[in-house]
Design a protein around this motif. Structure first.
Motif, short mmCIF file in Angstrom:
data_model
loop_
_atom_site.label_atom_id
_atom_site.label_comp_id
_atom_site.label_asym_id
_atom_site.label_seq_id
_atom_site.Cartn_x
_atom_site.Cartn_y
_atom_site.Cartn_z
N GLU A 279 0.99 -1.31 -0.03
CA GLU A 279 0.00 -0.24 -0.09
C GLU A 279 0.96 1.25 0.05
OE1 GLU A 279 -3.06 0.53 -0.55
OE2 GLU A 279 -3.63 -1.77 -0.59
N GLU A 280 1.96 1.27 0.82
CA GLU A 280 2.88 2.21 0.56
C GLU A 280 3.28 2.64 -0.58
OE1 GLU A 280 5.40 5.50 1.99
OE2 GLU A 280 3.42 4.90 2.47
N VAL A 281 3.80 1.32 -1.63
CA VAL A 281 4.12 1.42 -2.51
C VAL A 281 3.12 2.30 -3.64
CG1 VAL A 281 4.90 0.23 -4.78
CG2 VAL A 281 5.90 -0.14 -2.77
N ARG A 282 1.78 1.86 -3.42
CA ARG A 282 0.75 2.41 -4.29
C ARG A 282 0.64 3.76 -4.08
NH1 ARG A 282 -4.13 0.60 -3.32
NH2 ARG A 282 -5.02 0.73 -5.30
N ARG A 283 0.90 4.12 -2.89
CA ARG A 283 0.89 5.84 -2.64
C ARG A 283 1.94 6.55 -3.10
NH1 ARG A 283 2.83 9.45 0.68
NH2 ARG A 283 4.65 8.07 1.42
N ARG A 284 3.17 5.90 -2.93
CA ARG A 284 4.35 6.77 -3.51
C ARG A 284 4.17 6.68 -5.09
NH1 ARG A 284 9.93 5.65 -0.07
NH2 ARG A 284 9.00 5.82 1.78
N VAL A 285 3.78 5.64 -5.71
CA VAL A 285 3.61 5.76 -7.31
C VAL A 285 2.42 6.61 -7.69
CG1 VAL A 285 2.80 4.31 -9.14
CG2 VAL A 285 4.34 3.15 -7.61
N ARG A 286 1.22 6.75 -6.91
CA ARG A 286 0.21 7.76 -7.04
C ARG A 286 0.83 9.13 -7.06
NH1 ARG A 286 -3.12 5.46 -4.07
NH2 ARG A 286 -2.70 6.53 -2.15
N GLU A 287 1.70 9.36 -5.82
CA GLU A 287 2.08 10.61 -5.78
C GLU A 287 3.11 11.16 -6.92
OE1 GLU A 287 3.83 11.30 -1.88
OE2 GLU A 287 1.87 11.48 -0.98
N LYS A 288 3.80 10.20 -7.48
CA LYS A 288 4.87 10.55 -8.24
C LYS A 288 4.34 10.74 -9.67
CE LYS A 288 8.98 10.48 -10.20
NZ LYS A 288 10.00 11.59 -9.77
N SER A 289 3.55 9.56 -10.25
CA SER A 289 3.09 9.42 -11.50
C SER A 289 1.60 9.84 -11.57
CB SER A 289 3.47 8.19 -12.20
OG SER A 289 2.63 7.24 -11.52
N GLY A 290 0.77 9.93 -10.58
CA GLY A 290 -0.51 10.03 -11.02
C GLY A 290 -1.17 8.65 -11.23
N ILE A 291 -0.54 7.55 -11.32
CA ILE A 291 -1.21 6.41 -11.60
C ILE A 291 -1.37 5.42 -10.54
CG2 ILE A 291 -0.70 4.18 -12.91
CD1 ILE A 291 1.15 5.84 -14.75
N GLU A 292 -2.62 5.00 -10.48
CA GLU A 292 -3.11 3.97 -9.40
C GLU A 292 -2.77 2.70 -9.88
OE1 GLU A 292 -4.78 3.74 -5.74
OE2 GLU A 292 -4.93 5.48 -6.77
N LEU A 293 -1.83 2.01 -9.14
CA LEU A 293 -1.47 0.81 -9.03
C LEU A 293 -2.66 -0.34 -8.71
CD1 LEU A 293 2.44 0.42 -8.63
CD2 LEU A 293 1.06 0.39 -10.64
N GLU A 294 -2.87 -1.26 -9.50
CA GLU A 294 -3.99 -2.36 -8.90
C GLU A 294 -3.18 -3.52 -8.58
OE1 GLU A 294 -7.29 -3.33 -11.37
OE2 GLU A 294 -7.31 -1.44 -12.35
N TRP A 295 -3.54 -4.14 -7.47
CA TRP A 295 -3.06 -5.51 -6.92
C TRP A 295 -3.30 -6.39 -7.81
CZ3 TRP A 295 -0.18 -6.38 -2.62
CH2 TRP A 295 -0.03 -5.27 -1.56
N GLU A 296 -2.18 -7.23 -8.25
CA GLU A 296 -2.37 -8.38 -8.85
C GLU A 296 -2.51 -9.38 -7.89
OE1 GLU A 296 -0.09 -11.23 -12.39
OE2 GLU A 296 -0.02 -8.96 -12.41
N ILE A 297 -1.48 -9.33 -6.80
CA ILE A 297 -1.66 -10.48 -5.69
C ILE A 297 -3.03 -10.29 -4.95
CG2 ILE A 297 -0.74 -10.87 -3.35
CD1 ILE A 297 2.09 -10.25 -4.44
N GLN A 298 -3.64 -11.52 -4.85
CA GLN A 298 -4.77 -11.91 -4.29
C GLN A 298 -4.76 -11.60 -2.64
OE1 GLN A 298 -6.90 -15.54 -4.89
NE2 GLN A 298 -8.74 -14.64 -4.20
N ARG A 299 -5.52 -10.91 -1.90
CA ARG A 299 -5.43 -10.70 -0.57
C ARG A 299 -6.70 -11.21 0.00
NH1 ARG A 299 -5.64 -4.85 -0.53
NH2 ARG A 299 -6.31 -5.36 -2.69
N VAL A 300 -6.43 -12.02 0.97
CA VAL A 300 -7.69 -12.88 1.49
C VAL A 300 -7.69 -12.86 3.04
CG1 VAL A 300 -8.02 -14.12 -0.42
CG2 VAL A 300 -6.84 -15.27 1.33
N GLY A 301 -8.89 -13.23 3.77
CA GLY A 301 -8.86 -13.47 5.15
C GLY A 301 -9.25 -11.90 5.72
N GLU A 302 -8.77 -12.07 7.15
CA GLU A 302 -9.27 -11.18 8.16
C GLU A 302 -7.80 -10.55 8.79
OE1 GLU A 302 -11.94 -12.25 10.95
OE2 GLU A 302 -13.68 -12.66 9.34
N LYS A 303 -7.86 -9.06 8.94
CA LYS A 303 -6.68 -8.71 9.59
C LYS A 303 -6.72 -8.99 11.13
CE LYS A 303 -6.21 -5.11 6.19
NZ LYS A 303 -6.13 -3.39 5.91
N LYS A 304 -5.47 -8.92 11.50
CA LYS A 304 -5.51 -9.37 13.20
C LYS A 304 -5.72 -8.19 13.85
CE LYS A 304 -2.77 -12.54 15.76
NZ LYS A 304 -1.67 -13.56 15.81
#
Length: 304
Positions: A279-304
């Motif tokens: 998520e930090e990478v997505r934020r930095r890319v958005r700030e740098k280039s204005g592009i919103e990266l989409e996750w390719e890796i699937q994220r499942v389950g519940e946060k602890k």
């Protein structure tokens, strides 16, 4: 696992495979991190899977698990049933001169090697994807200029209702790394069609792909493969690099210095570390280039 542990009164249907409660998933995924499955079901065959889904409470969520290569299992664990297709689903059978019937649990290496031995070209790219047929079909897996939609004829899936259906290519709504398959459907087999080829030439192409991966990707690390989808007209790794994220660390997680579209578990990362770094990478890319990266890796389950 607070909140998703099976209660004693929960009755599950009888199975011919194996059904385990509170089964750790970290050993089964490439990141080697994350919580447990409320239930882990390894069916004996497609009929066993269909019977189980038909007879189980329809409100219980179901998720299929392949090699766990493109997956973050969150630290709080996965509620419901995780279906893992083992050896009974890892068979590959030649149907005609250029067509293979592949079990949903068959690896890309097995499929491409079987195709080579049969003189079937066009499936070499599967050699480079660290996953199983079920995942390829669901996510339109691809690499080196080819995608699953280029070779798929049809697939057999078991729906959450327990119904077994065969779906042709045009029913899957394929786009880049996406299909319209229901999330709780399980792909149990697929029919792949290639072209006639010489085994030596097919092997040469597989060797070329393997060498390219070895040179550019952190193959011997705890990773999850490509983290973000390539935005139209861009390469995700280049956007990450331009945003100054090469080698970036958070907790026990790091952006690979070898390939910036790969997240790494350096040894003691939690899934929260890994996801937060993404998520930090997505934020930095958005700030740098204005592009919103989409996750390719699937994220499942519940946060602890």
């Amino acid at each position: 696992m607070t909140g998703i542990a099976p209660s004693p009164e929960e009755a599950m249907p009888a199975v011919r495979g194996t059904l385990k409660a509170q089964a750790p998933l970290a050993p089964l995924v490439w990141f080697k991190a994350g919580g447990a499955a409320q239930w882990l079901f390894e069916p004996k065959d497609a009929e066993d899977l269909a019977d189980f889904l038909r007879l189980s409470d329809p409100s219980i969520p179901v998720m299929a698990l392949g090699l766990g290569s493109n997956l973050i299992v969150r630290d709080g664990g996965v509620p419901g049933v995780v279906v893992r297709l083992g050896k009974p689903f890892a068979k590959v059978e030649q149907m005609d001169a250029v067509t293979l019937r592949c079990g949903g649990g068959a690896s890309g290496i097995l499929v491409s090697s079987t195709a080579r031995d049969a003189g079937i070209g066009g499936l070499e790219f599967l050699r480079s994807i660290p996953g199983t047929v079920g995942g390829f079909v669901r996510m339109n897996g691809g690499a080196y200029g080819r995608e699953t939609c280029d070779i798929l004829v049809e697939c057999e899936v078991v729906l959450r209702s327990g119904e077994r259906v065969t779906l042709p290519l045009d029913a899957l709504g394929y786009t880049y790394r996406h299909s319209t398959l229901p999330e709780d459907a399980v792909v149990v087999s697929a029919l792949f069609r290639g072209v006639s080829g010489e085994p030596a030439a097919i092997q040469a192409e597989m060797d070329r792909i393997a060498a390219a991966r070895e040179e550019s990707q952190p193959l011997r690390s705890k990773t999850g493969g490509s983290t973000f989808k390539n935005p139209a007209g861009h390469k995700a790794w280049a956007l990450v690099d331009e945003a100054g994220c090469r080698g970036l660390k958070l907790g026990g997680a790091q952006i690979s210095e070898k390939h910036t579209n790969f997240l790494l578990n350096l040894g003691d990362a939690t899934s929260a570390d890994i996801e937060a770094l993404g998520e930090e990478v997505r934020r930095r890319v958005r700030e740098k280039s204005g592009i919103e990266l989409e996750w390719e890796i699937q994220r499942v389950g519940e946060k602890k």
